[in-house]
Design an enzyme around this catalytic site. Structure first.
Site, PDB file in Angstrom:
ATOM      1  N   ILE A  20      -1.871 -31.693 -24.791  1.00  9.83           N
ATOM      2  CA  ILE A  20      -3.181 -31.225 -24.915  1.00  9.83           C
ATOM      3  C   ILE A  20      -3.365 -29.815 -25.403  1.00  9.83           C
ATOM      4  CG2 ILE A  20      -5.519 -31.495 -24.121  1.00  9.83           C
ATOM      5  CD1 ILE A  20      -4.171 -33.653 -22.038  1.00  9.83           C
ATOM      6  N   ILE A  68       3.579 -19.356 -15.297  1.00 12.48           N
ATOM      7  CA  ILE A  68       2.337 -19.047 -14.668  1.00 12.48           C
ATOM      8  C   ILE A  68       2.368 -18.648 -13.164  1.00 12.48           C
ATOM      9  CG2 ILE A  68       0.816 -20.292 -16.088  1.00 12.48           C
ATOM     10  CD1 ILE A  68       0.592 -22.476 -13.771  1.00 12.48           C
ATOM     11  N   GLU A  92       2.743 -29.375 -14.102  1.00 12.77           N
ATOM     12  CA  GLU A  92       3.808 -30.508 -14.145  1.00 12.77           C
ATOM     13  C   GLU A  92       2.834 -31.674 -14.228  1.00 12.77           C
ATOM     14  OE1 GLU A  92       7.035 -30.742 -14.298  1.00 12.77           O
ATOM     15  OE2 GLU A  92       7.449 -28.556 -13.874  1.00 12.77           O
ATOM     16  N   SER A  93       2.997 -32.641 -15.219  1.00 15.48           N
ATOM     17  CA  SER A  93       2.147 -33.753 -15.391  1.00 15.48           C
ATOM     18  C   SER A  93       2.731 -34.859 -15.565  1.00 15.48           C
ATOM     19  CB  SER A  93       1.382 -33.349 -16.821  1.00 15.48           C
ATOM     20  OG  SER A  93       2.240 -33.653 -17.884  1.00 15.48           O
ATOM     21  N   ASP A 138      -8.518 -37.392 -14.140  1.00 16.42           N
ATOM     22  CA  ASP A 138      -9.306 -38.395 -13.391  1.00 16.42           C
ATOM     23  C   ASP A 138      -8.261 -38.763 -12.101  1.00 16.42           C
ATOM     24  OD1 ASP A 138      -7.672 -39.842 -14.731  1.00 16.42           O
ATOM     25  OD2 ASP A 138      -9.141 -41.192 -15.595  1.00 16.42           O
ATOM     26  N   SER A 166      -1.328 -32.631  -6.033  1.00 21.97           N
ATOM     27  CA  SER A 166      -1.095 -31.121  -6.533  1.00 21.97           C
ATOM     28  C   SER A 166      -2.349 -30.771  -7.619  1.00 21.97           C
ATOM     29  CB  SER A 166       0.232 -30.973  -6.973  1.00 21.97           C
ATOM     30  OG  SER A 166       0.386 -31.648  -8.293  1.00 21.97           O
ATOM     31  N   LYS A 167      -2.853 -31.832  -8.279  1.00 21.88           N
ATOM     32  CA  LYS A 167      -3.789 -31.455  -9.214  1.00 21.88           C
ATOM     33  C   LYS A 167      -5.250 -31.381  -8.446  1.00 21.88           C
ATOM     34  CE  LYS A 167      -4.083 -31.057 -13.174  1.00 21.88           C
ATOM     35  NZ  LYS A 167      -4.020 -29.847 -14.036  1.00 21.88           N
ATOM     36  N   PRO A 218       9.582 -51.245 -22.155  1.00 23.49           N
ATOM     37  CA  PRO A 218       9.421 -51.350 -20.757  1.00 23.49           C
ATOM     38  C   PRO A 218       8.090 -51.291 -20.318  1.00 23.49           C
ATOM     39  CG  PRO A 218       9.991 -49.016 -21.419  1.00 23.49           C
ATOM     40  CD  PRO A 218      10.018 -49.896 -22.626  1.00 23.49           C
ATOM     41  N   TYR A 220       5.539 -51.577 -16.801  1.00 21.91           N
ATOM     42  CA  TYR A 220       5.607 -51.712 -15.470  1.00 21.91           C
ATOM     43  C   TYR A 220       4.857 -53.112 -14.983  1.00 21.91           C
ATOM     44  CZ  TYR A 220       7.061 -46.736 -14.687  1.00 21.91           C
ATOM     45  OH  TYR A 220       7.738 -45.614 -14.523  1.00 21.91           O
ATOM     46  N   ARG A 294       6.018 -48.654 -10.838  1.00 24.89           N
ATOM     47  CA  ARG A 294       6.290 -47.381 -10.226  1.00 24.89           C
ATOM     48  C   ARG A 294       5.683 -47.422  -8.590  1.00 24.89           C
ATOM     49  NH1 ARG A 294       1.880 -43.831 -13.389  1.00 24.89           N
ATOM     50  NH2 ARG A 294       3.569 -43.376 -14.628  1.00 24.89           N
TER      51      ARG A 294
HETATM   52  P1  NAD Z   1       2.264 -31.360 -20.726  1.00 22.31           P
HETATM   53  O1  NAD Z   1       2.982 -31.822 -19.763  1.00 22.31           O
HETATM   54  O2  NAD Z   1       2.508 -32.072 -21.979  1.00 22.31           O
HETATM   55  O3  NAD Z   1       2.344 -29.815 -20.831  1.00 22.31           O
HETATM   56  C1  NAD Z   1       2.165 -28.984 -19.869  1.00 22.31           C
HETATM   57  C2  NAD Z   1       2.694 -27.872 -20.617  1.00 22.31           C
HETATM   58  O4  NAD Z   1       2.876 -26.743 -19.395  1.00 22.31           O
HETATM   59  C3  NAD Z   1       4.066 -27.734 -20.947  1.00 22.31           C
HETATM   60  O5  NAD Z   1       4.008 -27.071 -22.405  1.00 22.31           O
HETATM   61  C4  NAD Z   1       5.120 -27.005 -20.069  1.00 22.31           C
HETATM   62  O6  NAD Z   1       6.258 -26.106 -20.458  1.00 22.31           O
HETATM   63  C5  NAD Z   1       3.986 -26.102 -19.370  1.00 22.31           C
HETATM   64  N1  NAD Z   1       4.240 -25.400 -18.027  1.00 22.31           N
HETATM   65  C6  NAD Z   1       4.820 -26.347 -17.064  1.00 22.31           C
HETATM   66  N2  NAD Z   1       4.774 -25.769 -16.027  1.00 22.31           N
HETATM   67  C7  NAD Z   1       4.600 -24.228 -16.431  1.00 22.31           C
HETATM   68  C8  NAD Z   1       4.692 -22.989 -15.815  1.00 22.31           C
HETATM   69  N3  NAD Z   1       5.108 -22.949 -14.206  1.00 22.31           N
HETATM   70  N4  NAD Z   1       4.331 -22.195 -16.399  1.00 22.31           N
HETATM   71  C9  NAD Z   1       3.889 -22.031 -17.606  1.00 22.31           C
HETATM   72  N5  NAD Z   1       3.966 -23.034 -18.281  1.00 22.31           N
HETATM   73  C10 NAD Z   1       4.222 -24.361 -17.830  1.00 22.31           C
HETATM   74  O7  NAD Z   1       0.827 -31.785 -20.235  1.00 22.31           O
HETATM   75  P2  NAD Z   1      -0.490 -32.519 -20.918  1.00 22.31           P
HETATM   76  O8  NAD Z   1      -0.150 -33.782 -20.825  1.00 22.31           O
HETATM   77  O9  NAD Z   1      -0.616 -31.595 -22.103  1.00 22.31           O
HETATM   78  O10 NAD Z   1      -1.829 -32.114 -19.790  1.00 22.31           O
HETATM   79  C11 NAD Z   1      -1.944 -30.691 -19.813  1.00 22.31           C
HETATM   80  C12 NAD Z   1      -3.029 -30.665 -18.821  1.00 22.31           C
HETATM   81  O11 NAD Z   1      -4.015 -31.607 -18.513  1.00 22.31           O
HETATM   82  C13 NAD Z   1      -2.548 -30.938 -17.189  1.00 22.31           C
HETATM   83  O12 NAD Z   1      -3.007 -29.828 -16.418  1.00 22.31           O
HETATM   84  C14 NAD Z   1      -2.604 -32.179 -16.847  1.00 22.31           C
HETATM   85  O13 NAD Z   1      -2.908 -32.392 -15.561  1.00 22.31           O
HETATM   86  C15 NAD Z   1      -4.328 -32.431 -17.626  1.00 22.31           C
HETATM   87  N6  NAD Z   1      -4.629 -33.909 -17.994  1.00 22.31           N
HETATM   88  C16 NAD Z   1      -3.651 -34.457 -18.840  1.00 22.31           C
HETATM   89  C17 NAD Z   1      -4.235 -35.759 -19.318  1.00 22.31           C
HETATM   90  C18 NAD Z   1      -2.982 -36.772 -20.029  1.00 22.31           C
HETATM   91  O14 NAD Z   1      -3.404 -37.640 -20.504  1.00 22.31           O
HETATM   92  N7  NAD Z   1      -1.987 -36.045 -20.797  1.00 22.31           N
HETATM   93  C19 NAD Z   1      -5.201 -36.534 -18.720  1.00 22.31           C
HETATM   94  C20 NAD Z   1      -6.119 -35.667 -18.095  1.00 22.31           C
HETATM   95  C21 NAD Z   1      -5.786 -34.277 -17.705  1.00 22.31           C
END
Ligand code: NAD
Length: 301
Positions: A20, A68, A92-93, A138, A166-167, A218, A220, A294
């Site tokens: 994102i 970070i 971490e996502s 969410d 954690s979030k 796959p 779940y 899961r």
């Molecule tokens: P992602 O896992 O694709 O990207 C996370 C990024 O953070 C990666 O580029 C990773 O290298 C970087 N990162 C991880 N640990 C780090 C650290 N310690 N220091 C610096 N960089 C670090 O995640 P995403 O799917 O793009 O999601 C982004 C955010 O949006 C997250 O906070 C997630 O909780 C939130 N979110 C995601 C979704 C979804 O559907 N993907 C939905 C709602 C909210």
């Protein structure tokens, strides 16, 4: 949304090499010619510099490879780039990884968010013309039954996985920094995103990749779990609106009002692929294969 307008000029996007974040960096640089963007990303397995290929030569964009949780580095970025807006995606996502290895989730999502908040607090004493926007999920609200109404801004937190817990912890810290120190924050909690730059191990990319490779797809359990889906650039547009027009201290929920069962998404993708790239024999949906569910899998968001 009727907050005082905020005009971002120098934006720190954490996690901007992820799914994102990379879409958001492109969105900001395209939409506002007066904006500068610093991407701070540790390039974990989830991030890729290739996701930033469309912006790496943009003179208004700077990439910093870093963590970070590194307080000195974060402080330096705030000072050097005169950051006035943080959009915090880095996390971490991947829920499945949080079940097998939760420590990294607590470290990045909780300690990392704390580190950024401390840097913002020290860089912006009493400033009102700044914003710390926290991007959340969410999943912090737990699981709904089939008949429950959707989550809202007042739904109590009830996270079920180490990822969502954690979030949730990070959401609470961000909110507390507003309440305690007056830091100008906003928070968004969004449903499932899909679109370009999504990591290969996520659900929709896995379905497409497995199908085209002729391998088992796959699913779940019986695939009955329900998620609300939103195209990633719509999420980016919503975050941008909250940063510019959101009320400080407020949480906003973002969703697509597009709930689907996993099995239905997979079948729909198979149907599209049957037309676009017909399989050598049978139908792609013949490859759908139930796998062990899961642990603690939330039924519906
Ligand atoms: P992602 O896992 O694709 O990207 C996370 C990024 O953070 C990666 O580029 C990773 O290298 C970087 N990162 C991880 N640990 C780090 C650290 N310690 N220091 C610096 N960089 C670090 O995640 P995403 O799917 O793009 O999601 C982004 C955010 O949006 C997250 O906070 C997630 O909780 C939130 N979110 C995601 C979704 C979804 O559907 N993907 C939905 C709602 C909210």
């Amino acid at each position: 949304m009727t907050g005082l307008p905020h005009t971002p000029r120098s934006v720190l996007v954490t996690g901007g090499a992820g799914f994102i974040g990379a879409n958001f960096v492109e969105h900001l640089l395209d939409k506002d010619q007066n904006i500068r963007v610093t991407t701070l990303d540790a390039l974990t397995y989830a991030g890729s510099i290739d996701n930033l290929r469309n912006v790496m030569s943009n003179l208004r964009h700077r990439f910093t490879n870093g963590d970070i949780t590194d307080a000195d580095l974060v402080k330096r970025v705030f000072a050097e780039d005169e950051i006035d807006t943080v959009v915090h995606f880095a996390a971490e996502s991947h829920v499945d990884r949080s079940i097998t290895g939760p420590a990294a989730f607590v470290h990045t999502n909780v300690v990392g968010t704390f580190t950024l908040l401390e840097a913002a607090r020290s860089a912006w004493p009493a400033r009102k013309d700044v914003r710390f926007h926290h991007v959340s999920t969410d999943e912090v609200f737990g699981s709904l039954s089939e008949s429950d109404p959707p989550f809202s801004e007042v739904t109590p937190y009830s996270p079920n996985s180490p990822y969502s817990a954690s979030k949730a912890g990070s959401d609470h810290l961000v909110r507390a920094y507003h309440h305690t120190y007056g830091l100008p924050i906003t928070i968004t909690n969004c449903s499932n995103n899909y679109g370009p730059y999504q990591h290969a191990e996520k659900f929709i990319p896995t379905v497409i990749r497995s199908a085209l490779a002729g391998k088992p797809i796959p699913i779940y359990g019986a695939g009955l779990n329900v998620r609300d889906w939103l195209y990633v650039t719509d999420h980016c547009t919503a975050i941008d609106a909250v940063i510019r027009r959101g009320r400080v201290g407020e949480t906003y929920l973002i969703g697509g009002r597009s709930e689907r069962r996993n099995i239905d998404i997979a079948r729909e993708i198979c149907g599209i692929l049957d037309e676009k790239s017909p399989p050598k024999k049978g139908l792609y949906s013949d490859l759908l294969t139930s796998v062990t569910d899961r642990l603690g899998h939330d039924f519906r968001y």
